[in-house]
Design an enzyme around this catalytic site. Structure first.
Site, PDB file in Angstrom:
ATOM      1  N   THR A   1       4.125   2.565   5.714  1.00  0.00           N
ATOM      2  CA  THR A   1       2.980   1.938   5.834  1.00  0.00           C
ATOM      3  C   THR A   1       1.984   2.963   6.773  1.00  0.00           C
ATOM      4  OG1 THR A   1       1.214   0.375   6.619  1.00  0.00           O
ATOM      5  CG2 THR A   1       3.747   0.502   7.413  1.00  0.00           C
TER       6      THR A   1
ATOM      7  N   ASP B   1       2.535  -0.452  11.829  1.00  0.00           N
ATOM      8  CA  ASP B   1       2.381  -1.766  12.558  1.00  0.00           C
ATOM      9  C   ASP B   1       3.722  -2.697  12.260  1.00  0.00           C
ATOM     10  OD1 ASP B   1       2.240  -1.994   9.836  1.00  0.00           O
ATOM     11  OD2 ASP B   1       0.728  -3.386   9.916  1.00  0.00           O
TER      12      ASP B   1
ATOM     13  N   TYR C   1     -10.224   5.270   1.885  1.00  0.00           N
ATOM     14  CA  TYR C   1      -8.680   5.385   1.114  1.00  0.00           C
ATOM     15  C   TYR C   1      -8.451   6.960   1.232  1.00  0.00           C
ATOM     16  CZ  TYR C   1      -8.135   0.742  -0.416  1.00  0.00           C
ATOM     17  OH  TYR C   1      -8.267  -0.512  -0.314  1.00  0.00           O
TER      18      TYR C   1
ATOM     19  N   HIS D   1     -23.108  15.113  21.978  1.00  0.00           N
ATOM     20  CA  HIS D   1     -22.801  14.334  20.865  1.00  0.00           C
ATOM     21  C   HIS D   1     -21.709  13.225  21.524  1.00  0.00           C
ATOM     22  CE1 HIS D   1     -19.560  17.320  20.853  1.00  0.00           C
ATOM     23  NE2 HIS D   1     -18.625  16.241  20.438  1.00  0.00           N
TER      24      HIS D   1
ATOM     25  N   ASP E   1      -0.335   2.329   8.579  1.00  0.00           N
ATOM     26  CA  ASP E   1      -0.720   1.553   9.825  1.00  0.00           C
ATOM     27  C   ASP E   1       0.131   1.443  11.126  1.00  0.00           C
ATOM     28  OD1 ASP E   1      -3.025   0.736   8.434  1.00  0.00           O
ATOM     29  OD2 ASP E   1      -2.606  -1.402   8.006  1.00  0.00           O
TER      30      ASP E   1
ATOM     31  N   ARG F   1      -6.204  -2.915   9.690  1.00  0.00           N
ATOM     32  CA  ARG F   1      -6.864  -4.200   9.730  1.00  0.00           C
ATOM     33  C   ARG F   1      -6.291  -4.944  10.829  1.00  0.00           C
ATOM     34  NH1 ARG F   1      -4.932  -5.464   5.265  1.00  0.00           N
ATOM     35  NH2 ARG F   1      -3.030  -6.872   5.997  1.00  0.00           N
TER      36      ARG F   1
ATOM     37  N   GLY G   1       5.582  -2.331   3.538  1.00  0.00           N
ATOM     38  CA  GLY G   1       5.340  -3.052   4.777  1.00  0.00           C
ATOM     39  C   GLY G   1       5.874  -4.159   5.040  1.00  0.00           C
ATOM     40  N   ASP G   2       5.307  -5.281   5.897  1.00  0.00           N
ATOM     41  CA  ASP G   2       5.757  -6.303   6.261  1.00  0.00           C
ATOM     42  C   ASP G   2       5.795  -7.479   5.130  1.00  0.00           C
ATOM     43  OD1 ASP G   2       3.087  -6.961   6.078  1.00  0.00           O
ATOM     44  OD2 ASP G   2       3.112  -7.947   7.945  1.00  0.00           O
ATOM     45  N   GLY G   3       4.669  -7.027   4.257  1.00  0.00           N
ATOM     46  CA  GLY G   3       4.933  -8.008   3.042  1.00  0.00           C
ATOM     47  C   GLY G   3       5.787  -7.953   1.926  1.00  0.00           C
ATOM     48  N   SER G   4       6.172  -6.579   1.944  1.00  0.00           N
ATOM     49  CA  SER G   4       7.470  -6.038   1.205  1.00  0.00           C
ATOM     50  C   SER G   4       8.661  -6.463   1.784  1.00  0.00           C
ATOM     51  CB  SER G   4       7.427  -4.585   1.081  1.00  0.00           C
ATOM     52  OG  SER G   4       6.205  -4.057   0.426  1.00  0.00           O
TER      53      SER G   4
ATOM     54  N   ARG H   1       0.826  -5.690  -6.213  1.00  0.00           N
ATOM     55  CA  ARG H   1       0.842  -6.676  -5.514  1.00  0.00           C
ATOM     56  C   ARG H   1       1.438  -7.774  -6.514  1.00  0.00           C
ATOM     57  NH1 ARG H   1      -0.286  -5.065  -0.123  1.00  0.00           N
ATOM     58  NH2 ARG H   1      -2.132  -3.621  -0.356  1.00  0.00           N
TER      59      ARG H   1
ATOM     60  N   ARG I   1      19.410  10.752  -4.192  1.00  0.00           N
ATOM     61  CA  ARG I   1      20.468  11.753  -3.846  1.00  0.00           C
ATOM     62  C   ARG I   1      21.506  11.253  -3.207  1.00  0.00           C
ATOM     63  NH1 ARG I   1      17.873  17.850  -4.861  1.00  0.00           N
ATOM     64  NH2 ARG I   1      16.472  17.139  -6.660  1.00  0.00           N
TER      65      ARG I   1
ATOM     66  N   GLY J   1       0.693  -1.348   0.012  1.00  0.00           N
ATOM     67  CA  GLY J   1      -0.153  -0.185  -0.060  1.00  0.00           C
ATOM     68  C   GLY J   1       0.989   1.274  -0.186  1.00  0.00           C
TER      69      GLY J   1
END
Length: 319
Positions: free
Chosen positions: A125, A129, A249, A215, A127, A171, A102-105, A72, A25, A11
């Site tokens: 990221t 996280d 988003y 409120h 998040d 998430r 992020g962690d997937g990367s 992805r 640079r 993301g």
């Protein structure tokens, strides 16, 4: 090392462009050629690689998103896909790779490192996280976007004496919800790391209503569930007029804050230093305002945790 590559994956996050700029640079300062890989690991497999120069990253530090784009890539999770990526890097003579994401990367970066191809991870990221760093690139900008939205929602919530449930991203991690909720004085903050008692939320709302509160704001991280469903439950249980806003988003976009621009610049530059020092398989991060590094493998096996003191404080202040 004479040639390095840089890519963004997963993301997008505000500040990624500032990190790319710093990598390019800093590399050129050290007389190293730098190559941008477009569309993440998918672009690496497909050979979408271009040489970058100082002008390539001019006037991008203030822009959100990523000029290298992101995608992805399921194929890169396989040995065959990873080998295709290595073949492309070798074809262009690229000796090291900086992966911003992020962690997937980071899992992709770790796989390449294990196969003898040196990589450095830069945490990007919204998040926040990623273990091993106090903050990730994009978190501060997303947080301020959320706060600005809540401030506006509070205006209409007060005018119409309504309860608002605001669903934010997160998430598996509740940092955005926790920080935004504390910054905006939310009555309840619902995050994946904590199981909140629904009846406690209802009682808190009722106490506020009974003392004349006009409120109420409830912040819900998407990992807890649907904001729409939760809003329906609240209205049914309290009989208070309830509205729901899902920010979606919008939280990922926008010009990065000064904090994210500076963080991204510091982390991107440090990533180049680590490659030059021959320290592969590392992630750069920030701890107590000092730039640090940590083994990517340790980051991947460590669980993300929230700031318990902040969570406790949010409860104490929302009586």
């Amino acid at each position: 090392m004479k040639k390095i590559g840089v890519l963004t994956s997963g993301g997008d996050a505000p500040g990624m462009n500032a990190a790319i700029r710093a990598v390019v640079r800093k590399s050129i300062y050290h007389e190293i050629e730098v190559y941008g890989i477009e569309s993440g690991f998918q672009g690496l497999i497909d050979g979408h690689i271009k040489k970058m120069d100082i002008g390539s990253v001019g006037d991008i530090i203030q822009r959100g998103g990523t000029i290298l784009r992101s995608a992805r890539c399921e194929e890169f999770k396989t040995d065959a896909g990873q080998q295709k990526g290595i073949d492309q890097l070798e074809k262009h003579g690229i000796e090291g790779l900086i992966v911003i994401g992020g962690d997937g990367s980071f899992r992709g970066a770790q796989k390449l490192t294990e196969k003898g191809y040196p990589c450095i991870g830069v945490p990007g990221t919204i998040d926040n996280d990623i273990p091993g760093t106090d903050f990730t690139i994009g978190f501060d900008t997303a947080l301020n976007t959320i706060i600005e939205a809540i401030d506006k929602i509070r205006d209409t919530a007060t005018s119409h004496e309504r309860t608002y449930v605001i669903e934010v991203m997160g998430r598996d991690a509740g940092d955005l919800a926790l920080w935004a909720g504390l910054a905006d004085g939310a009555e309840s903050i619902l995050i994946p790391e904590k199981k909140d008692d629904f009846q406690e939320v209802v009682e808190r709302l009722q106490r506020g209503h009974d003392r004349g509160k006009k409120h109420s704001i409830i912040i819900l991280a998407e990992g807890v569930g649907s904001g729409v469903t939760y809003g329906e439950k609240i209205q049914k249980a309290t009989n208070l007029e309830t509205r729901v806003t899902v920010l979606g988003y919008i939280q990922r976009g926008g010009s990065p804050t000064a904090s994210d621009r500076v963080l991204a610049s510091r982390l991107g530059a440090k990533a180049v230093d680590l490659l030059l020092e021959g320290r592969a398989g590392k992630m750069v991060g920030i701890k107590n305002n000092k730039i640090v590094d940590k083994n990517i493998m340790d980051v991947l096996i460590e669980a993300h945790t929230i700031n318990e003191d902040m969570y406790k404080l949010s409860k104490e202040l929302s009586i």
